[in-house]
Write a protein that holds these residues in place. Sequence first.
Motif, PDB file in Angstrom:
ATOM      1  N   ARG A   1       6.161  87.584 -17.923  1.00 17.74           N
ATOM      2  CA  ARG A   1       6.627  86.424 -17.138  1.00 17.74           C
ATOM      3  C   ARG A   1       5.484  85.886 -16.281  1.00 17.74           C
ATOM      4  O   ARG A   1       5.286  84.679 -16.210  1.00 17.74           O
ATOM      5  CB  ARG A   1       7.801  86.833 -16.247  1.00 17.74           C
TER       6      ARG A   1
ATOM      7  N   ALA B   1       3.875  82.225 -16.382  1.00 22.61           N
ATOM      8  CA  ALA B   1       3.898  81.401 -15.166  1.00 22.61           C
ATOM      9  C   ALA B   1       2.492  80.935 -14.802  1.00 22.61           C
ATOM     10  O   ALA B   1       2.293  79.778 -14.432  1.00 22.61           O
ATOM     11  CB  ALA B   1       4.523  82.176 -14.009  1.00 22.61           C
TER      12      ALA B   1
ATOM     13  N   MET C   1       5.620  76.454 -12.180  1.00 21.73           N
ATOM     14  CA  MET C   1       5.960  77.823 -12.554  1.00 21.73           C
ATOM     15  C   MET C   1       7.474  78.043 -12.653  1.00 21.73           C
ATOM     16  O   MET C   1       7.928  78.951 -13.353  1.00 21.73           O
ATOM     17  CB  MET C   1       5.380  78.805 -11.530  1.00 21.73           C
TER      18      MET C   1
ATOM     19  N   THR D   1       9.381  78.690 -15.951  1.00 23.53           N
ATOM     20  CA  THR D   1       9.026  79.982 -16.521  1.00 23.53           C
ATOM     21  C   THR D   1       9.775  81.110 -15.815  1.00 23.53           C
ATOM     22  O   THR D   1      10.225  82.059 -16.448  1.00 23.53           O
ATOM     23  CB  THR D   1       7.505  80.215 -16.402  1.00 23.53           C
ATOM     24  N   LEU D   2       9.913  80.995 -14.505  1.00 18.57           N
ATOM     25  CA  LEU D   2      10.568  82.056 -13.741  1.00 18.57           C
ATOM     26  C   LEU D   2      12.044  82.194 -14.099  1.00 18.57           C
ATOM     27  O   LEU D   2      12.608  83.283 -13.981  1.00 18.57           O
ATOM     28  CB  LEU D   2      10.402  81.810 -12.243  1.00 18.57           C
TER      29      LEU D   2
END
Length: 190
Positions: A67, A71, A91, A94-95
Amino acid sequence: MKSPRGEARRRELLDKVADELGTNGLVDFSLRRAARAAGTTHKVLLYHFDGAEDLLTQAVLQLRQRRITRALAAASEGPGDRSLADRVRSMWPTLIGEESWVLDQAIGLAMYDAPRYADLARTASRQYMPTLLSLCPESWSEQRRQEVAELILATLRGFLIEWRTSGDAAGIEAGLAALTRALEREEQAN
């Protein structure tokens, strides 16, 4: 110390177990389930890991590192002169993307049974901080970079909890907008 071949086998097993966790989550995790996913026996896993908790911890660390890598890639896309605020905002997808629910389960497990799993939460901070520090302007003092990175980490964690528990997309978007403005002001305060 393990041989290079043994270490490669350990990494291969860990990749398969992490993939399985990313798909099926932490509920009912066991060495036997992990062994099935890795195409081996639980005894082989015990040779390479110090039990189910160690394997679980290592697999969660692996998922979290994936992850973080995604990110950082999202934060690094585009022109090199993007603001810290833009990088942090980029980001967010992605999180909340792949495997996020498993990582949220891991933090919940750490809160639920801290004596056994607190390290799952402590390692999260240690894993995320280098990436967040790398996004801060190099011209800032180390203390300022540390403070801002801690602010970003704590705020994003709060948004992740809110996203997972309430699904309040509008509230999270408002919070991200406020974080973005705060980071823009911080950058302008050189």
